[in-house]
Design a protein around this motif. Sequence first.
Motif, PDB file in Angstrom:
ATOM      1  N   LYS A 289      26.515  -8.202 -20.944  1.00 36.82           N
ATOM      2  CA  LYS A 289      26.859  -7.150 -21.003  1.00 36.82           C
ATOM      3  C   LYS A 289      26.834  -6.455 -22.124  1.00 36.82           C
ATOM      4  CE  LYS A 289      31.005  -7.936 -17.901  1.00 36.82           C
ATOM      5  NZ  LYS A 289      32.015  -8.612 -18.368  1.00 36.82           N
ATOM      6  N   ARG A 290      26.734  -7.142 -23.436  1.00 32.66           N
ATOM      7  CA  ARG A 290      26.588  -7.145 -24.777  1.00 32.66           C
ATOM      8  C   ARG A 290      25.259  -6.845 -24.559  1.00 32.66           C
ATOM      9  NH1 ARG A 290      29.948  -7.515 -28.934  1.00 32.66           N
ATOM     10  NH2 ARG A 290      32.359  -7.579 -28.534  1.00 32.66           N
ATOM     11  N   GLY A 291      23.977  -6.960 -23.594  1.00 35.41           N
ATOM     12  CA  GLY A 291      22.551  -6.823 -23.591  1.00 35.41           C
ATOM     13  C   GLY A 291      21.879  -8.296 -24.809  1.00 35.41           C
ATOM     14  N   TYR A 292      23.108  -9.520 -24.366  1.00 36.62           N
ATOM     15  CA  TYR A 292      22.006 -10.645 -25.308  1.00 36.62           C
ATOM     16  C   TYR A 292      21.426 -11.077 -23.886  1.00 36.62           C
ATOM     17  CZ  TYR A 292      24.222 -10.097 -30.095  1.00 36.62           C
ATOM     18  OH  TYR A 292      24.908  -9.183 -30.763  1.00 36.62           O
ATOM     19  N   SER A 293      20.498 -11.936 -23.726  1.00 35.49           N
ATOM     20  CA  SER A 293      19.905 -12.694 -22.277  1.00 35.49           C
ATOM     21  C   SER A 293      20.539 -14.224 -23.247  1.00 35.49           C
ATOM     22  CB  SER A 293      17.999 -12.697 -22.917  1.00 35.49           C
ATOM     23  OG  SER A 293      17.742 -13.779 -24.091  1.00 35.49           O
ATOM     24  N   GLY A 294      20.577 -15.172 -21.999  1.00 34.31           N
ATOM     25  CA  GLY A 294      20.724 -16.815 -22.290  1.00 34.31           C
ATOM     26  C   GLY A 294      20.055 -17.227 -22.511  1.00 34.31           C
ATOM     27  N   ARG A 295      18.804 -17.025 -22.878  1.00 37.86           N
ATOM     28  CA  ARG A 295      17.803 -17.798 -23.443  1.00 37.86           C
ATOM     29  C   ARG A 295      17.713 -17.623 -25.305  1.00 37.86           C
ATOM     30  NH1 ARG A 295      14.108 -20.921 -20.966  1.00 37.86           N
ATOM     31  NH2 ARG A 295      14.332 -20.136 -18.524  1.00 37.86           N
ATOM     32  N   GLN A 296      19.111 -16.148 -25.266  1.00 31.46           N
ATOM     33  CA  GLN A 296      19.481 -16.582 -27.036  1.00 31.46           C
ATOM     34  C   GLN A 296      20.605 -17.059 -26.953  1.00 31.46           C
ATOM     35  OE1 GLN A 296      18.911 -12.029 -26.982  1.00 31.46           O
ATOM     36  NE2 GLN A 296      19.603 -11.647 -29.184  1.00 31.46           N
ATOM     37  N   VAL A 297      21.305 -17.110 -26.357  1.00 30.92           N
ATOM     38  CA  VAL A 297      22.308 -17.705 -26.517  1.00 30.92           C
ATOM     39  C   VAL A 297      21.809 -18.886 -25.717  1.00 30.92           C
ATOM     40  CG1 VAL A 297      24.682 -18.445 -25.453  1.00 30.92           C
ATOM     41  CG2 VAL A 297      23.743 -15.644 -25.166  1.00 30.92           C
ATOM     42  N   ARG A 298      21.319 -19.920 -25.487  1.00 34.44           N
ATOM     43  CA  ARG A 298      20.817 -20.810 -25.290  1.00 34.44           C
ATOM     44  C   ARG A 298      19.926 -22.018 -26.987  1.00 34.44           C
ATOM     45  NH1 ARG A 298      19.087 -25.157 -22.079  1.00 34.44           N
ATOM     46  NH2 ARG A 298      17.653 -26.405 -23.029  1.00 34.44           N
ATOM     47  N   LEU A 299      19.502 -19.981 -27.736  1.00 35.08           N
ATOM     48  CA  LEU A 299      18.700 -20.605 -28.611  1.00 35.08           C
ATOM     49  C   LEU A 299      20.479 -21.073 -30.148  1.00 35.08           C
ATOM     50  CD1 LEU A 299      16.209 -21.772 -30.765  1.00 35.08           C
ATOM     51  CD2 LEU A 299      15.682 -19.591 -30.542  1.00 35.08           C
ATOM     52  N   ALA A 300      20.272 -19.598 -29.734  1.00 39.21           N
ATOM     53  CA  ALA A 300      22.135 -19.991 -30.811  1.00 39.21           C
ATOM     54  C   ALA A 300      22.779 -21.027 -30.413  1.00 39.21           C
ATOM     55  CB  ALA A 300      22.897 -18.756 -30.697  1.00 39.21           C
ATOM     56  N   LEU A 301      22.591 -21.508 -29.790  1.00 37.09           N
ATOM     57  CA  LEU A 301      23.773 -22.870 -29.359  1.00 37.09           C
ATOM     58  C   LEU A 301      23.096 -24.246 -29.721  1.00 37.09           C
ATOM     59  CD1 LEU A 301      25.500 -21.962 -25.936  1.00 37.09           C
ATOM     60  CD2 LEU A 301      26.844 -21.573 -28.332  1.00 37.09           C
ATOM     61  N   LEU A 302      21.303 -24.319 -29.372  1.00 36.30           N
ATOM     62  CA  LEU A 302      20.815 -25.161 -29.902  1.00 36.30           C
ATOM     63  C   LEU A 302      20.534 -25.678 -31.014  1.00 36.30           C
ATOM     64  CD1 LEU A 302      19.667 -27.263 -27.322  1.00 36.30           C
ATOM     65  CD2 LEU A 302      17.164 -25.672 -27.829  1.00 36.30           C
ATOM     66  N   LEU A 317      23.297 -14.579 -32.715  1.00 35.00           N
ATOM     67  CA  LEU A 317      22.761 -13.928 -31.621  1.00 35.00           C
ATOM     68  C   LEU A 317      21.734 -13.143 -32.167  1.00 35.00           C
ATOM     69  CD1 LEU A 317      25.816 -13.449 -29.137  1.00 35.00           C
ATOM     70  CD2 LEU A 317      24.240 -15.905 -29.044  1.00 35.00           C
ATOM     71  N   ASP A 318      20.926 -12.566 -32.523  1.00 36.06           N
ATOM     72  CA  ASP A 318      20.721 -11.517 -32.854  1.00 36.06           C
ATOM     73  C   ASP A 318      19.704 -12.275 -33.801  1.00 36.06           C
ATOM     74  OD1 ASP A 318      21.771  -9.384 -32.266  1.00 36.06           O
ATOM     75  OD2 ASP A 318      22.863  -9.160 -34.414  1.00 36.06           O
ATOM     76  N   ALA A 319      19.509 -13.032 -34.272  1.00 36.84           N
ATOM     77  CA  ALA A 319      18.971 -14.136 -35.353  1.00 36.84           C
ATOM     78  C   ALA A 319      18.289 -15.289 -34.097  1.00 36.84           C
ATOM     79  CB  ALA A 319      19.226 -15.117 -36.352  1.00 36.84           C
ATOM     80  N   ALA A 320      18.369 -15.188 -33.061  1.00 41.20           N
ATOM     81  CA  ALA A 320      17.953 -16.236 -32.396  1.00 41.20           C
ATOM     82  C   ALA A 320      17.190 -15.712 -31.649  1.00 41.20           C
ATOM     83  CB  ALA A 320      19.259 -16.982 -31.140  1.00 41.20           C
ATOM     84  N   GLY A 321      17.805 -13.889 -31.408  1.00 42.50           N
ATOM     85  CA  GLY A 321      16.538 -13.011 -30.795  1.00 42.50           C
ATOM     86  C   GLY A 321      15.213 -12.713 -30.936  1.00 42.50           C
ATOM     87  N   SER A 322      15.401 -12.551 -32.831  1.00 40.06           N
ATOM     88  CA  SER A 322      13.796 -12.502 -33.157  1.00 40.06           C
ATOM     89  C   SER A 322      13.665 -13.552 -33.232  1.00 40.06           C
ATOM     90  CB  SER A 322      14.373 -12.889 -34.995  1.00 40.06           C
ATOM     91  OG  SER A 322      15.444 -11.159 -35.019  1.00 40.06           O
ATOM     92  N   LEU A 411      12.500 -22.819 -23.849  1.00 43.90           N
ATOM     93  CA  LEU A 411      13.247 -21.603 -24.417  1.00 43.90           C
ATOM     94  C   LEU A 411      12.093 -20.437 -24.693  1.00 43.90           C
ATOM     95  CD1 LEU A 411      14.116 -22.654 -27.937  1.00 43.90           C
ATOM     96  CD2 LEU A 411      15.761 -20.918 -26.330  1.00 43.90           C
ATOM     97  N   LEU A 412      10.603 -21.425 -24.152  1.00 42.07           N
ATOM     98  CA  LEU A 412       9.424 -20.487 -24.299  1.00 42.07           C
ATOM     99  C   LEU A 412       9.046 -19.550 -23.302  1.00 42.07           C
ATOM    100  CD1 LEU A 412       7.499 -22.260 -26.850  1.00 42.07           C
ATOM    101  CD2 LEU A 412       9.328 -21.009 -27.371  1.00 42.07           C
ATOM    102  N   PHE A 413       9.249 -20.562 -22.463  1.00 46.90           N
ATOM    103  CA  PHE A 413       8.164 -19.793 -20.977  1.00 46.90           C
ATOM    104  C   PHE A 413       8.933 -19.781 -19.889  1.00 46.90           C
ATOM    105  CE2 PHE A 413       4.883 -22.074 -22.651  1.00 46.90           C
ATOM    106  CZ  PHE A 413       4.374 -21.316 -23.186  1.00 46.90           C
ATOM    107  N   THR A 414       9.526 -18.409 -20.708  1.00 44.89           N
ATOM    108  CA  THR A 414      11.025 -17.617 -19.790  1.00 44.89           C
ATOM    109  C   THR A 414       9.783 -16.848 -18.348  1.00 44.89           C
ATOM    110  OG1 THR A 414      10.726 -16.312 -20.961  1.00 44.89           O
ATOM    111  CG2 THR A 414      11.718 -17.474 -21.567  1.00 44.89           C
ATOM    112  N   GLU A 415      10.380 -15.976 -17.800  1.00 44.47           N
ATOM    113  CA  GLU A 415       9.657 -15.376 -17.219  1.00 44.47           C
ATOM    114  C   GLU A 415       8.394 -14.662 -17.393  1.00 44.47           C
ATOM    115  OE1 GLU A 415      13.633 -14.728 -16.164  1.00 44.47           O
ATOM    116  OE2 GLU A 415      12.628 -16.643 -16.205  1.00 44.47           O
ATOM    117  N   GLU A 416       9.052 -13.704 -18.649  1.00 48.20           N
ATOM    118  CA  GLU A 416       7.913 -12.742 -20.018  1.00 48.20           C
ATOM    119  C   GLU A 416       7.079 -13.603 -19.831  1.00 48.20           C
ATOM    120  OE1 GLU A 416       8.921 -10.357 -24.172  1.00 48.20           O
ATOM    121  OE2 GLU A 416      10.463 -11.539 -22.688  1.00 48.20           O
ATOM    122  N   THR A 417       7.123 -14.534 -20.452  1.00 43.91           N
ATOM    123  CA  THR A 417       5.425 -14.757 -20.679  1.00 43.91           C
ATOM    124  C   THR A 417       4.667 -15.711 -19.527  1.00 43.91           C
ATOM    125  OG1 THR A 417       6.357 -16.959 -21.260  1.00 43.91           O
ATOM    126  CG2 THR A 417       6.374 -15.445 -23.056  1.00 43.91           C
TER     127      THR A 417
END
Length: 472
Positions: A289-302, A317-322, A411-417
Amino acid sequence: MILLKLHSTETRVLEDVYPSDGKVVRMYTCGPTVYNYAHIGNFRTYVFEDLLRRTVKFFGMKIQQVMNLTDVDDKTIKGAIEKRITLDEYTAPYKKAFFEDLQLLGIEPVEAYPQAVDYIPAMIELMQILVEKGVAYRGQDGSLYFSIRKFPSYGRLSHLHLDELKTGASERITDEYDKENAADFVLWKSYDPARDGQFFWESPFGPGRPGWHIECSAMAMKLLGPSIDIHAGGVDNIFPHHENEIAQSECCTSQRFARIWVHAEHLVVDQKKMSKSLGNFYTLGDLLKRGYSGRQVRLALLSTHYRSQLNFTFQGLDAAGSSLERLGDFIVRLQAVQGEKEHGRTKEILQEAEQKFTAALSDDLNISPALASLFDLVRAINTLIDERRIGQREADEVLQFLRRIDSVLGLLFTEETEEIPLELQELLAKRNEARADKNWPLADECRQLILEQGYVIEDSPNGSRLKKTAKS
Ligand code: AMP
Ligand code: ZN
């Protein structure tokens, strides 16, 4: 050949991971209690277990993983009674949400998700063996308890001594006079109509319901056999849950229950465990809801080693997004490389990256150097692209390599890529040809068609690439 090694909570040294039956690594992971939505603290543990699962496969082994759903429990029963609905009705939305969250976090489905409610006969079988062996006894309240004095190595996982446990436990548990020993734990809770409403199961020990610990022992052994390779969970599971699982299981089978025990440290907020009871938690839904993506959370947790506490912050989370953006751009860039240029050393660079990545993971899933090897690679190849020193063939090799390591990272091959549709790639090629022929109207027409599909063209000295527009 490099072996995958994991730090065992029990032996406190690195143990080799291999399938002890020579075929498949059998792993049991304690799943959620489905009385509410899981929070991202819980998911830190599940993301760690997913990393472990994927790494086992990366190292060429097969895996059979079981994750239980705890649906018979004080909290689920209390919830169903309060809402005046069945246990199934009460737990169904939480189970559904759990699976949706797993998918959003890129957590691979495991081979089996048993639900405790379906394994009560298997639990009763184990309890009968424990009664026959004289390890379990009926307390004054009719419940069945496990006598920890009958299992001499009790405490070997948590490295606690029985004496400490007795004092510790009796301080904590002041009102449990039904047991012979305050640290004994319940196997079967006898039915209490005031507490349990209409929820009870019949058993040779009278009506009642299983305790949490026996649930995991029964599901693990029924689905994976009496002796498994890896048992995982969060550190709060070590004592008493996993200690009790060992005691019950090994008393039943006289075999070692699990060869390697691994535990993830907690996700914390201001030094305190993220938990429902403290109210300091976020669900994945809250973060989406705050605009973060699942992959972003995954990377932050990982990205913090699983045996270190991870402090939850929005900056994290922002760093994971970058980082994800950088990696996503890199992939799109590689996909756009054209031409026949051969740098010649790309293979070497890839081999070095793979060697570092593999060595890091083999060392108890040492994620930081593993990720560093990826970012080093991105830097090195980006320079080659900038200098127009690699062509399409080598760019494809890099992409193949990324796919391979992404089988671990997820993490890398999401729908976007991944999903730049072929027709759009063809349209891009057509537009580039039109430009080369100075056929501007056709080039513009192609660009417009691409735009309409939610992509923009980014031109650079190395060629052009497609990028999803922010709104799509
Ligand atoms: P529960 O639903 O409470 O049984 O927890 C499910 C799993 O999440 C267990 O393996 C716990 O160890 C784990 N867990 C709970 N809270 C946290 C936390 N803050 N950080 C990491 N793992 C957690
Ligand atoms: Zn468990």
